[in-house]
Scaffold this motif. Structure first.
Motif, PDB file in Angstrom:
ATOM      1  N   ILE A   1      -4.437   4.258 -11.173  1.00  0.00           N
ATOM      2  CA  ILE A   1      -5.759   4.143 -11.778  1.00  0.00           C
ATOM      3  C   ILE A   1      -6.591   3.154 -10.977  1.00  0.00           C
ATOM      4  CG2 ILE A   1      -7.049   3.595 -13.888  1.00  0.00           C
ATOM      5  CD1 ILE A   1      -5.187   6.006 -14.130  1.00  0.00           C
ATOM      6  N   GLY A   2      -7.841   3.498 -10.741  1.00  0.00           N
ATOM      7  CA  GLY A   2      -8.734   2.608 -10.027  1.00  0.00           C
ATOM      8  C   GLY A   2      -9.743   1.945 -10.943  1.00  0.00           C
TER       9      GLY A   2
ATOM     10  N   PHE B   1       0.197  -0.133   1.180  1.00  0.00           N
ATOM     11  CA  PHE B   1       0.103   1.291   0.854  1.00  0.00           C
ATOM     12  C   PHE B   1       1.486   1.922   0.750  1.00  0.00           C
ATOM     13  CE2 PHE B   1      -4.225   0.935   2.920  1.00  0.00           C
ATOM     14  CZ  PHE B   1      -4.908   1.005   1.713  1.00  0.00           C
ATOM     15  N   SER B   2       2.414   1.465   1.570  1.00  0.00           N
ATOM     16  CA  SER B   2       3.778   1.965   1.504  1.00  0.00           C
ATOM     17  C   SER B   2       4.425   1.601   0.173  1.00  0.00           C
ATOM     18  CB  SER B   2       4.603   1.392   2.663  1.00  0.00           C
ATOM     19  OG  SER B   2       5.940   1.817   2.601  1.00  0.00           O
ATOM     20  N   VAL B   3       4.174   0.384  -0.295  1.00  0.00           N
ATOM     21  CA  VAL B   3       4.709  -0.062  -1.584  1.00  0.00           C
ATOM     22  C   VAL B   3       4.120   0.772  -2.721  1.00  0.00           C
ATOM     23  CG1 VAL B   3       4.557  -1.937  -3.273  1.00  0.00           C
ATOM     24  CG2 VAL B   3       5.377  -2.399  -0.970  1.00  0.00           C
ATOM     25  N   VAL B   4       2.826   1.042  -2.665  1.00  0.00           N
ATOM     26  CA  VAL B   4       2.184   1.872  -3.691  1.00  0.00           C
ATOM     27  C   VAL B   4       2.847   3.246  -3.745  1.00  0.00           C
ATOM     28  CG1 VAL B   4       0.061   3.083  -4.316  1.00  0.00           C
ATOM     29  CG2 VAL B   4      -0.036   0.682  -3.626  1.00  0.00           C
ATOM     30  N   GLU B   5       3.027   3.845  -2.598  1.00  0.00           N
ATOM     31  CA  GLU B   5       3.666   5.167  -2.524  1.00  0.00           C
ATOM     32  C   GLU B   5       5.072   5.135  -3.109  1.00  0.00           C
ATOM     33  OE1 GLU B   5       5.409   8.126   0.961  1.00  0.00           O
ATOM     34  OE2 GLU B   5       3.817   6.692   1.457  1.00  0.00           O
ATOM     35  N   ARG B   6       5.845   4.127  -2.731  1.00  0.00           N
ATOM     36  CA  ARG B   6       7.221   3.999  -3.200  1.00  0.00           C
ATOM     37  C   ARG B   6       7.263   3.745  -4.706  1.00  0.00           C
ATOM     38  NH1 ARG B   6      11.768   5.886  -1.548  1.00  0.00           N
ATOM     39  NH2 ARG B   6      11.589   6.661  -3.668  1.00  0.00           N
ATOM     40  N   HIS B   7       6.367   2.903  -5.182  1.00  0.00           N
ATOM     41  CA  HIS B   7       6.349   2.557  -6.604  1.00  0.00           C
ATOM     42  C   HIS B   7       6.056   3.790  -7.460  1.00  0.00           C
ATOM     43  CE1 HIS B   7       6.293  -0.523  -9.725  1.00  0.00           C
ATOM     44  NE2 HIS B   7       5.263   0.099 -10.260  1.00  0.00           N
TER      45      HIS B   7
ATOM     46  N   ALA C   1      -7.824  -2.574  -8.421  1.00  0.00           N
ATOM     47  CA  ALA C   1      -9.194  -3.043  -8.654  1.00  0.00           C
ATOM     48  C   ALA C   1      -9.834  -3.237  -7.292  1.00  0.00           C
ATOM     49  CB  ALA C   1      -9.190  -4.353  -9.439  1.00  0.00           C
ATOM     50  N   THR C   2     -10.712  -2.317  -6.922  1.00  0.00           N
ATOM     51  CA  THR C   2     -11.206  -2.304  -5.546  1.00  0.00           C
ATOM     52  C   THR C   2     -12.522  -1.558  -5.434  1.00  0.00           C
ATOM     53  OG1 THR C   2     -10.673  -1.606  -3.283  1.00  0.00           O
ATOM     54  CG2 THR C   2      -9.882  -0.206  -5.067  1.00  0.00           C
ATOM     55  N   ASN C   3     -13.279  -1.897  -4.414  1.00  0.00           N
ATOM     56  CA  ASN C   3     -14.455  -1.121  -4.051  1.00  0.00           C
ATOM     57  C   ASN C   3     -14.276  -0.452  -2.694  1.00  0.00           C
ATOM     58  OD1 ASN C   3     -16.013  -1.548  -6.351  1.00  0.00           O
ATOM     59  ND2 ASN C   3     -16.878  -3.450  -5.567  1.00  0.00           N
ATOM     60  N   GLU C   4     -13.057  -0.536  -2.150  1.00  0.00           N
ATOM     61  CA  GLU C   4     -12.766   0.089  -0.875  1.00  0.00           C
ATOM     62  C   GLU C   4     -12.503   1.584  -1.070  1.00  0.00           C
ATOM     63  OE1 GLU C   4     -12.806  -1.228   2.150  1.00  0.00           O
ATOM     64  OE2 GLU C   4     -13.397  -3.209   1.390  1.00  0.00           O
TER      65      GLU C   4
ATOM     66  N   SER D   1      -9.621   3.570  -3.282  1.00  0.00           N
ATOM     67  CA  SER D   1     -10.047   4.369  -4.435  1.00  0.00           C
ATOM     68  C   SER D   1      -9.603   5.816  -4.310  1.00  0.00           C
ATOM     69  CB  SER D   1     -11.572   4.310  -4.584  1.00  0.00           C
ATOM     70  OG  SER D   1     -12.011   2.998  -4.855  1.00  0.00           O
ATOM     71  N   SER D   2      -9.526   6.313  -3.063  1.00  0.00           N
ATOM     72  CA  SER D   2      -9.141   7.711  -2.845  1.00  0.00           C
ATOM     73  C   SER D   2      -7.692   7.981  -3.242  1.00  0.00           C
ATOM     74  CB  SER D   2      -9.356   8.090  -1.378  1.00  0.00           C
ATOM     75  OG  SER D   2      -8.444   7.408  -0.532  1.00  0.00           O
ATOM     76  N   LEU D   3      -6.890   6.931  -3.366  1.00  0.00           N
ATOM     77  CA  LEU D   3      -5.500   7.093  -3.771  1.00  0.00           C
ATOM     78  C   LEU D   3      -5.359   7.335  -5.274  1.00  0.00           C
ATOM     79  CD1 LEU D   3      -3.901   4.090  -1.822  1.00  0.00           C
ATOM     80  CD2 LEU D   3      -3.839   6.497  -1.150  1.00  0.00           C
ATOM     81  N   CYS D   4      -6.399   7.029  -6.024  1.00  0.00           N
ATOM     82  CA  CYS D   4      -6.297   6.989  -7.488  1.00  0.00           C
ATOM     83  C   CYS D   4      -6.427   8.371  -8.117  1.00  0.00           C
ATOM     84  CB  CYS D   4      -7.361   6.056  -8.054  1.00  0.00           C
ATOM     85  SG  CYS D   4      -7.228   4.362  -7.428  1.00  0.00           S
ATOM     86  N   ASN D   5      -5.661   8.567  -9.195  1.00  0.00           N
ATOM     87  CA  ASN D   5      -5.782   9.797  -9.984  1.00  0.00           C
ATOM     88  C   ASN D   5      -7.129   9.862 -10.686  1.00  0.00           C
ATOM     89  OD1 ASN D   5      -2.518   8.901 -10.583  1.00  0.00           O
ATOM     90  ND2 ASN D   5      -2.936  10.886  -9.631  1.00  0.00           N
ATOM     91  N   ARG D   6      -7.605   8.702 -11.120  1.00  0.00           N
ATOM     92  CA  ARG D   6      -8.926   8.593 -11.746  1.00  0.00           C
ATOM     93  C   ARG D   6      -9.361   7.139 -11.673  1.00  0.00           C
ATOM     94  NH1 ARG D   6      -5.073   9.382 -15.492  1.00  0.00           N
ATOM     95  NH2 ARG D   6      -4.849   7.892 -17.215  1.00  0.00           N
ATOM     96  N   THR D   7     -10.645   6.926 -11.820  1.00  0.00           N
ATOM     97  CA  THR D   7     -11.182   5.568 -11.744  1.00  0.00           C
ATOM     98  C   THR D   7     -12.148   5.319 -12.898  1.00  0.00           C
ATOM     99  OG1 THR D   7     -13.026   6.238 -10.320  1.00  0.00           O
ATOM    100  CG2 THR D   7     -10.999   5.525  -9.225  1.00  0.00           C
ATOM    101  N   ILE D   8     -12.321   4.056 -13.228  1.00  0.00           N
ATOM    102  CA  ILE D   8     -13.357   3.664 -14.166  1.00  0.00           C
ATOM    103  C   ILE D   8     -14.338   2.770 -13.409  1.00  0.00           C
ATOM    104  CG2 ILE D   8     -11.836   3.840 -16.173  1.00  0.00           C
ATOM    105  CD1 ILE D   8     -11.788   0.783 -16.261  1.00  0.00           C
TER     106      ILE D   8
END
Length: 223
Positions: free
Chosen positions: A47-48, A187-193, A203-206, A210-217
């Motif tokens: 989630i972003g 990014f590798s840790v995110v993928e593994r997790h 929590a990002t504006n990059e 953000s493109s990695l997220c299933n959805r954002t608020i």
């Protein structure tokens, strides 16, 4: 980043649901940071949280971790269908944020030992070493943290956030103070997790993050 990706895997995360229902946060009369925020995350989701500068991204992160209490609304966490009280959210959440401080008078290894004691968990030396290796810090494990560069300190925060194998990790400004190699490790840790059944909040504006997220608020300034 060293080839420790597979060594960090194999963690089977517990089922969880972190839900945010119509929360509002105010710090003073007439100054509402945000209101009407809803969010839910469960296993395998990213989630972003995005928004204007000053819109309250870091404040929302503190609320999700149980550090702050919402002025209105509810934040609930269940793990294996058991409700977790707010003061114990930290056991199920790993947080990385630029505003977190380190005990810089300790070595990295001493800090990891201390963190385990404070959490009341066993210090898993092998797993901690794998984390340090993944973030290219293993050779510096016995060095005083005050001698680290800002990028090394930021990478150590990731190690500390992941050390207790939390099902949920929250990264506030994930790329802050780290170079391209450090970002690759993150990014590798995110993928593994995610592949291990955990959940991630960014929590990002990059745009790349953000493109990695299933959805954002998206948070807007309310003042």
């Amino acid at each position: 980043m060293t080839d420790s990706h597979s060594q960090l895997g194999g963690v089977k995360h517990q089922s969880f649901v972190l839900s945010v229902k119509n929360i509002e946060k105010s710090f003073s009369v007439g100054r509402t940071v945000f209101s009407g925020v809803n969010l839910e995350i469960t296993n395998g989701e990213i989630i972003g949280i995005t928004g204007e500068n000053g819109a309250g991204k870091s404040t929302l992160v503190r609320l999700l971790c149980g550090v702050l209490t919402p002025s209105k609304g509810e934040i609930n966490l269940t793990v294996n269908s058991k409700k977790i009280e707010r003061e114990y959210f930290h056991a199920s959440i790993g947080l990385v944020s630029p505003y977190l401080n380190l005990y810089e008078e300790f070595t990295a290894w001493e800090h990891l030992e201390l963190s385990s004691k404070l959490r009341g968990i066993k210090f898993e030396e092998d797993f901690s070493a794998h984390l340090l290796e993944h973030f290219t810090l293993l050779k510096r494990k016995n060095d005083i943290i005050s001698s680290f560069s800002s990028g090394m300190k930021q990478r150590l925060k990731y190690v500390l956030a992941l050390q207790h194998k939390p099902p949920i990790v929250i990264f506030d400004e994930p790329s802050a103070n780290i170079d391209a190699m450090g970002a690759k490790a993150v990014f590798s840790v995110v993928e593994r997790h995610i592949s291990d059944g955990g959940g991630v909040i960014l929590a990002t504006n990059e745009e790349r993050e953000s493109s990695l997220c299933n959805r954002t608020i998206f948070l807007k300034k309310s003042w």
